[in-house]
Design an enzyme around this catalytic site. Structure first.
Site, short mmCIF file in Angstrom:
data_model
loop_
_atom_site.label_atom_id
_atom_site.label_comp_id
_atom_site.label_asym_id
_atom_site.label_seq_id
_atom_site.Cartn_x
_atom_site.Cartn_y
_atom_site.Cartn_z
CB SER A 81 -29.73 -0.11 26.70
OG SER A 81 -30.85 -0.58 27.41
CG ASP A 207 -35.13 5.78 27.90
OD1 ASP A 207 -35.77 4.91 27.91
OD2 ASP A 207 -34.10 5.84 27.80
CG HIS A 235 -33.90 3.07 25.32
ND1 HIS A 235 -33.65 3.53 26.35
CD2 HIS A 235 -33.40 1.87 24.99
CE1 HIS A 235 -32.71 2.39 27.20
NE2 HIS A 235 -32.63 1.43 26.23
#
EC number: 3.1.1.85
Length: 256
Positions: A81, A207, A235
């Site tokens: 991320s 996601d 995610h």
């Protein structure tokens, strides 16, 4: 220079892992013991997260400079991320040291725009930023829930995520705010195509934070990349599919 908290363990080629926004290096606990059997593993707490002190100005450039100071001479670098955007920046800056790159549920551009449909609504990112100041715990819980949206074991994985999150001290409020601003403002697409290292793209097909189409775009615009999409996954594929995640990194280590 900020003294980052780093946990190093295992033997083998160096693997450095960078966590995402609001998290800390404890998030890798489900895959740590297996990875350290194949790698010399370095788990980093980003500034203002976990056990690392906050530092200013907290921009993407500054974070990359700080992480560059602790990188081994030759390593595989993985980022999840927000950590993935830092990893991209480091791959561009330190091509001799970052030998291979692993991008986990990340994107060169988090925010949606007229020429980028694969991002989050800017209003949602701004809402997180505003709500952080009003109700920190509620905002974090909403963010954790959003990460697990679309996951086959959402309740179970969300419980793990919350457990990991609250294992260490709360992130510095300034670090959270600056991290969200990085997500709002950063667009690495123009420079991303210059990444020359072998890249492994790991992404959940459901996601909602970093859209799977972003992984498609990266795959198409890299000189050499492998893409693995995890079915019924949100995610955090390393939490949803820890064994498959470890296998992917080991195979990438050997064959890339």
């Amino acid at each position: 220079m900020t003294q980052l908290h780093i946990e190093s363990m295992g033997h083998g080629p160096d693997l450095v892992l960078l966590h995402g926004w609001a998290m800390h290096s404890g998030i890798w606990s489900s895959v740590r013991d297996h990875l350290m059997q194949q790698f010399r593993l370095h788990l980093v707490d980003l500034p203002g997260h976990g056990l690392s002190p906050m530092c200013e100005p907290g921009t993407l450039d500054h974070l990359a400079e700080i992480i560059a100071d602790i990188l081994p001479e030759r390593c595989m670098l993985g980022g999840w991320s927000l950590g993935g955007q830092i990893a991209m920046e480091l791959a561009l800056r330190e091509p001799q040291r970052v030998q291979k790159l692993v991008l986990i549920s990340t994107t060169p551009c988090f925010a949606k725009s007229d020429d980028w449909e694969s991002g989050m609504e800017r209003k949602l990112l701004q809402l997180f930023l505003e709500n952080l100041k009003l109700n920190y715990v509620t905002t974090i819980n909403r963010f954790l829930t959003l990460q697990m949206s679309g996951d086959r074991d959402a309740g179970k994985i969300l419980s793990q995520l919350r457990k990991h999150f609250f294992q260490r001290v709360e992130p510095d409020p300034s670090a959270l705010e600056k991290g969200l601003k990085i997500l709002q403002q950063t667009d690495l697409r123009g420079r991303f195509v210059a990444i020359q290292q072998p890249v492994l793209l790991l992404h959940g097909e459901n996601d909602v934070i970093t859209h799977p189409a972003a992984a498609d775009w990266m795959h198409q615009n890299l000189q050499q990349s492998q893409r693995v999409m995890f079915a019924h996954c949100g995610h955090a594929p390393f939490l949803s599919y820890p064994e498959q995640f470890v296998t992917c990194l080991n195979e990438f280590r050997i064959h890339a």
